[in-house]
Design a protein around this motif. Structure first.
Motif, PDB file in Angstrom:
ATOM      1  N   GLY A 197       0.885  -1.438   0.045  1.00 33.13           N
ATOM      2  CA  GLY A 197       0.010   0.017  -0.080  1.00 33.13           C
ATOM      3  C   GLY A 197       0.770   1.249  -0.023  1.00 33.13           C
ATOM      4  O   GLY A 197       2.071   1.055  -0.293  1.00 33.13           O
ATOM      5  N   GLY A 198       0.555   2.284   0.513  1.00 34.50           N
ATOM      6  CA  GLY A 198       1.305   3.613   0.656  1.00 34.50           C
ATOM      7  C   GLY A 198       1.410   3.759   2.051  1.00 34.50           C
ATOM      8  O   GLY A 198       1.500   2.730   3.059  1.00 34.50           O
ATOM      9  N   VAL A 199       1.328   5.127   2.448  1.00 33.74           N
ATOM     10  CA  VAL A 199       1.732   5.286   3.867  1.00 33.74           C
ATOM     11  C   VAL A 199       0.834   4.650   4.910  1.00 33.74           C
ATOM     12  O   VAL A 199       1.266   4.385   6.011  1.00 33.74           O
ATOM     13  N   LEU A 200      -0.358   4.309   4.414  1.00 30.39           N
ATOM     14  CA  LEU A 200      -1.216   3.588   5.498  1.00 30.39           C
ATOM     15  C   LEU A 200      -0.722   2.473   5.834  1.00 30.39           C
ATOM     16  O   LEU A 200      -0.732   2.061   7.124  1.00 30.39           O
ATOM     17  N   ASN A 201      -0.380   1.675   4.919  1.00 33.89           N
ATOM     18  CA  ASN A 201       0.288   0.203   5.193  1.00 33.89           C
ATOM     19  C   ASN A 201       1.701   0.383   5.996  1.00 33.89           C
ATOM     20  O   ASN A 201       2.025  -0.426   6.670  1.00 33.89           O
ATOM     21  N   ASP A 202       2.454   1.369   5.481  1.00 30.62           N
ATOM     22  CA  ASP A 202       3.710   1.632   6.076  1.00 30.62           C
ATOM     23  C   ASP A 202       3.868   1.890   7.594  1.00 30.62           C
ATOM     24  O   ASP A 202       4.656   1.304   8.161  1.00 30.62           O
ATOM     25  N   MET A 203       2.858   2.946   7.683  1.00 25.50           N
ATOM     26  CA  MET A 203       3.087   3.656   9.026  1.00 25.50           C
ATOM     27  C   MET A 203       1.945   3.749   9.975  1.00 25.50           C
ATOM     28  O   MET A 203       1.972   3.866  11.364  1.00 25.50           O
ATOM     29  N   MET A 204       1.046   3.585   9.474  1.00 25.17           N
ATOM     30  CA  MET A 204      -0.284   3.445  10.239  1.00 25.17           C
ATOM     31  C   MET A 204      -0.376   2.310  11.416  1.00 25.17           C
ATOM     32  O   MET A 204      -1.064   2.430  12.540  1.00 25.17           O
ATOM     33  N   CYS A 205       0.331   1.218  10.843  1.00 22.22           N
ATOM     34  CA  CYS A 205       0.416   0.083  12.016  1.00 22.22           C
ATOM     35  C   CYS A 205       0.969   0.754  13.248  1.00 22.22           C
ATOM     36  O   CYS A 205       0.381   0.160  14.263  1.00 22.22           O
ATOM     37  N   HIS A 206       1.888   1.489  13.263  1.00 20.89           N
ATOM     38  CA  HIS A 206       2.230   2.155  14.478  1.00 20.89           C
ATOM     39  C   HIS A 206       1.161   2.762  15.307  1.00 20.89           C
ATOM     40  O   HIS A 206       0.932   2.443  16.611  1.00 20.89           O
ATOM     41  N   SER A 207       0.673   3.936  14.552  1.00 21.07           N
ATOM     42  CA  SER A 207      -0.391   4.752  15.417  1.00 21.07           C
ATOM     43  C   SER A 207      -1.383   4.141  15.676  1.00 21.07           C
ATOM     44  O   SER A 207      -2.133   4.295  16.925  1.00 21.07           O
ATOM     45  N   VAL A 208      -2.091   3.041  14.929  1.00 19.95           N
ATOM     46  CA  VAL A 208      -3.230   2.322  15.432  1.00 19.95           C
ATOM     47  C   VAL A 208      -2.857   1.502  16.694  1.00 19.95           C
ATOM     48  O   VAL A 208      -3.607   1.423  17.638  1.00 19.95           O
ATOM     49  N   GLU A 209      -1.555   0.908  16.702  1.00 21.20           N
ATOM     50  CA  GLU A 209      -1.027   0.314  18.114  1.00 21.20           C
ATOM     51  C   GLU A 209      -1.264   1.098  19.096  1.00 21.20           C
ATOM     52  O   GLU A 209      -1.600   0.929  20.330  1.00 21.20           O
ATOM     53  N   VAL A 210      -0.548   2.334  19.020  1.00 21.63           N
ATOM     54  CA  VAL A 210      -0.568   3.315  20.029  1.00 21.63           C
ATOM     55  C   VAL A 210      -1.775   3.747  20.668  1.00 21.63           C
ATOM     56  O   VAL A 210      -2.006   3.846  21.885  1.00 21.63           O
ATOM     57  N   VAL A 211      -2.617   4.184  19.902  1.00 23.73           N
ATOM     58  CA  VAL A 211      -4.058   4.543  20.270  1.00 23.73           C
ATOM     59  C   VAL A 211      -4.607   3.311  21.019  1.00 23.73           C
ATOM     60  O   VAL A 211      -5.192   3.536  22.205  1.00 23.73           O
ATOM     61  N   ARG A 212      -4.525   2.271  20.695  1.00 19.32           N
ATOM     62  CA  ARG A 212      -5.271   0.973  21.155  1.00 19.32           C
ATOM     63  C   ARG A 212      -4.570   0.717  22.525  1.00 19.32           C
ATOM     64  O   ARG A 212      -5.118   0.605  23.612  1.00 19.32           O
ATOM     65  N   HIS A 213      -3.196   0.974  22.684  1.00 14.10           N
ATOM     66  CA  HIS A 213      -2.420   0.540  23.955  1.00 14.10           C
ATOM     67  C   HIS A 213      -2.856   1.698  24.946  1.00 14.10           C
ATOM     68  O   HIS A 213      -2.936   1.319  26.078  1.00 14.10           O
ATOM     69  N   LEU A 214      -2.712   2.816  24.593  1.00 13.05           N
ATOM     70  CA  LEU A 214      -2.995   4.100  25.493  1.00 13.05           C
ATOM     71  C   LEU A 214      -4.546   4.001  26.337  1.00 13.05           C
ATOM     72  O   LEU A 214      -4.602   4.264  27.231  1.00 13.05           O
ATOM     73  N   LEU A 215      -5.361   3.417  25.215  1.00 17.01           N
ATOM     74  CA  LEU A 215      -6.838   3.339  25.737  1.00 17.01           C
ATOM     75  C   LEU A 215      -6.774   1.963  26.521  1.00 17.01           C
ATOM     76  O   LEU A 215      -8.035   1.917  27.271  1.00 17.01           O
ATOM     77  N   THR A 216      -6.046   1.241  26.606  1.00 17.83           N
ATOM     78  CA  THR A 216      -6.290  -0.243  27.366  1.00 17.83           C
ATOM     79  C   THR A 216      -5.542  -0.152  28.729  1.00 17.83           C
ATOM     80  O   THR A 216      -4.474   0.455  28.994  1.00 17.83           O
ATOM     81  N   LYS A 217      -6.374  -0.418  29.718  1.00 17.36           N
ATOM     82  CA  LYS A 217      -5.775  -0.299  31.152  1.00 17.36           C
ATOM     83  C   LYS A 217      -4.772  -1.179  31.305  1.00 17.36           C
ATOM     84  O   LYS A 217      -5.042  -2.512  30.868  1.00 17.36           O
ATOM     85  N   PRO A 218      -3.504  -0.495  31.984  1.00 23.79           N
ATOM     86  CA  PRO A 218      -2.362  -1.491  32.022  1.00 23.79           C
ATOM     87  C   PRO A 218      -2.918  -2.796  32.850  1.00 23.79           C
ATOM     88  O   PRO A 218      -3.609  -2.558  33.881  1.00 23.79           O
ATOM     89  N   GLY A 219      -2.237  -3.872  32.321  1.00 25.83           N
ATOM     90  CA  GLY A 219      -2.690  -5.116  33.213  1.00 25.83           C
ATOM     91  C   GLY A 219      -4.013  -6.068  32.403  1.00 25.83           C
ATOM     92  O   GLY A 219      -4.078  -7.198  32.665  1.00 25.83           O
ATOM     93  N   GLU A 220      -4.724  -5.020  31.617  1.00 23.52           N
ATOM     94  CA  GLU A 220      -5.937  -5.699  31.026  1.00 23.52           C
ATOM     95  C   GLU A 220      -5.364  -6.240  29.602  1.00 23.52           C
ATOM     96  O   GLU A 220      -4.428  -5.672  28.886  1.00 23.52           O
ATOM     97  N   PRO A 221      -6.247  -7.393  28.854  1.00 22.88           N
ATOM     98  CA  PRO A 221      -5.605  -7.823  27.702  1.00 22.88           C
ATOM     99  C   PRO A 221      -6.161  -6.786  26.776  1.00 22.88           C
ATOM    100  O   PRO A 221      -6.938  -6.048  26.934  1.00 22.88           O
ATOM    101  N   ARG A 222      -5.620  -6.882  25.474  1.00 16.24           N
ATOM    102  CA  ARG A 222      -5.946  -6.142  24.283  1.00 16.24           C
ATOM    103  C   ARG A 222      -7.375  -6.326  24.144  1.00 16.24           C
ATOM    104  O   ARG A 222      -7.997  -5.421  23.437  1.00 16.24           O
ATOM    105  N   SER A 223      -7.813  -7.547  24.612  1.00 16.91           N
ATOM    106  CA  SER A 223      -9.246  -7.878  23.805  1.00 16.91           C
ATOM    107  C   SER A 223     -10.276  -7.297  24.881  1.00 16.91           C
ATOM    108  O   SER A 223     -11.446  -7.066  24.520  1.00 16.91           O
ATOM    109  N   SER A 224      -9.857  -6.465  25.759  1.00 17.58           N
ATOM    110  CA  SER A 224     -10.695  -5.665  26.504  1.00 17.58           C
ATOM    111  C   SER A 224     -11.166  -4.364  25.721  1.00 17.58           C
ATOM    112  O   SER A 224     -12.127  -3.809  26.236  1.00 17.58           O
ATOM    113  N   LEU A 225     -10.651  -4.001  24.760  1.00 17.65           N
ATOM    114  CA  LEU A 225     -11.084  -2.972  23.900  1.00 17.65           C
ATOM    115  C   LEU A 225     -11.361  -3.684  22.495  1.00 17.65           C
ATOM    116  O   LEU A 225     -10.570  -4.197  21.788  1.00 17.65           O
TER     117      LEU A 225
END
Ligand SMILES: NC(=O)c1ccc[n+]([C@@H]2O[C@H](COP(=O)([O-])OP(=O)(O)OC[C@H]3O[C@@H](n4cnc5c(N)ncnc54)[C@H](O)[C@@H]3O)[C@@H](O)[C@H]2O)c1
Length: 413
Positions: A188-216
């Protein structure tokens, strides 16, 4: 850890491999003992770099199979280009199935693959030979992200309620090698190259530490893509001059800007939002990683270009273009931010430390190829949404066979 250090083999000897080598100098109980690249000279120079950084007696191997078969190699770091992922993993797994080698783990750079079908394929291959996997998403290990997240959740969220909005962005002026610009090779273009980082960062920040990723749970996704800069005639020419004739953005452009909004549902039924932006058309001092986390009575913000160290060079200092101040540097004069230890600031050190420890102890890393598959699913949904111009419920129909328009033709029949 007890026993001998983990012996690591690197696949690929480009920009990313060099970042990993620098990061390994701050990781205990691991040695880089092997390198493979299709270009023997690259492999030799990467082995020499490993020696000069004192991160291990790396020797170049003739093939991936030879490296896997050597009992000195305990784990692999897969840092080749996206278009080689499937072939690289097939060769590794084929060697293991022929009864060779003593691999304990494999870590793979982002994105896990170019599309969902490829990502699921490589994850299934690793499962077939019971190989422990780690997904290399460095930004989740960036000290500022980890520390900020821990404090926000421990103080602000504990007393006033969970955060409801996270934003993240990765932006620079464009990649350093032609294959990144070519939709089919890169996926793809930049979406495939770099959005993978930012999508993971927002998910990580919104997930309560200690809870699994599936909690969101991602429930709705809206994507947007555009070619803002590199399709303008003067920049088409400039890109061709920099990258060669195989990169022609008049005829085969990929997006140089993308944004996505992901609506998540929490376990207690709340809606929280993640917004991510990414760009190859950003002009600033160099690479900018940024993030925000907002809740009812608090906020956090991170911007790598707000560095503590700044240098000033007057117009009399006419040095060569370089990347010695910051990754993807755009200028050498004026007031310039400097990131003193980029591999640490971007999370590579902590990421490699975590993966080494997990593989050495036989434990599951905090990010595996299943998480890599999930990230590709989110990215492909964002593409599908952008191409159709509407918000999509996640997961949309046909996701497993979806390929972005700019990468069409890359799916195996
Ligand atoms: N985490 C991050 O922030 C980050 C940053 C840069 C790159 N990456 C990822 O790392 C990977 C490599 O990117 P890069 O910037 O080093 O690219 P690069 O083009 O600089 O280097 C790629 C390397 O792979 C080697 N290679 C070529 N063909 C190969 C093949 N068939 N099999 C294995 N290796 C092959 C090349 O010789 C080269 O050494 C990509 O998947 C990229 O998305 C991640």
């Amino acid at each position: 850890m007890t026993g001998k250090p983990l012996g690591i083999g690197l696949i690929g000897s480009g920009f990313n491999a060099r970042f990993h080598l620098q990061a390994f100098s701050a990781v205990r109980d691991a040695n880089i003992v092997g390198v493979w690249s299709p270009d023997a000279r690259h492999a030799a120079s990467t082995a020499a770099l490993a020696a000069s950084l004192d991160v291990g007696p790396a020797k170049p191997y003739k093939s991936i199979a030879a490296m896997v078969a050597d009992p000195a190699i305990d784990a692999l770091w897969l840092c080749g280009p996206n278009f080689a992922r499937v072939a690289n993993v097939e060769e590794i797994v084929d060697t293991i199935e022929r009864g060779r080698g003593t691999l304990r783990g494999i870590a793979c750079e982002k994105p896990l693959a170019r599309n969902v079908a490829e990502a699921k394929h490589v994850a299934a291959l690793a499962r077939r030979v019971r190989l422990r996997t780690g997904y290399l998403e460095n930004q989740l290990f960036a000290p500022a992200v980890e520390h900020g997240r821990a404090l926000i959740w421990a103080r602000g969220a504990a007393l006033t309620g969970r955060p409801y909005l996270a934003r993240a962005a990765e932006e620079h002026g464009g990649p350093h090698m032609p294959w990144f610009w070519r939709g089919k090779l890169q996926g793809g273009g930049v979406l495939n190259d770099m959005m993978c980082h930012s999508v993971e960062v927002v998910r990580h920040l919104l997930t309560k530490p200690g809870e699994p990723r599936s909690s969101l749970r991602p429930v709705r996704i809206t994507g947007h893509i555009a070619s803002l800069k590199w399709t303008r005639p003067e920049y088409v020419k400039r890109l061709k001059k920099m990258m060669g004739n195989t990169v022609n953005y008049a005829r085969h452009p990929a997006e140089d800007f993308a944004s996505v909004t992901i609506e998540f549902r929490t376990r207690d039924g709340l809606t929280v939002l993640g917004e991510a932006t990414t760009s190859w058309s950003f002009v600033g001092a160099g690479l900018r990683l940024s993030a925000e986390l907002l809740g009812p009575e608090y906020s956090m913000s991170w911007n790598t270009l707000d560095s503590g160290l700044k240098l000033f060079f007057s117009r009399a200092v006419k040095g060569k273009a370089g990347e010695d101040l910051v990754e993807k540097q755009n200028a050498e004069t004026g007031q310039m931010p400097v990131i003193a230890n980029e591999p640490a600031a971007y999370g590579y050190e902590a990421e490699n430390r975590h993966m080494v420890r997990a593989f050495s102890r036989g434990e599951k890393p905090s990010l595996t190829w299943d998480d890599g598959v999930e990230t590709v699913r989110l990215l492909m949904t964002a593409y599908q949404s952008a191409q159709e111009g509407r918000t999509l419920a996640f997961p949309p129909r046909g996701l497993d066979r979806f390929v972005p328009a700019v990468a069409r033709g890359t799916l195996r029949p």
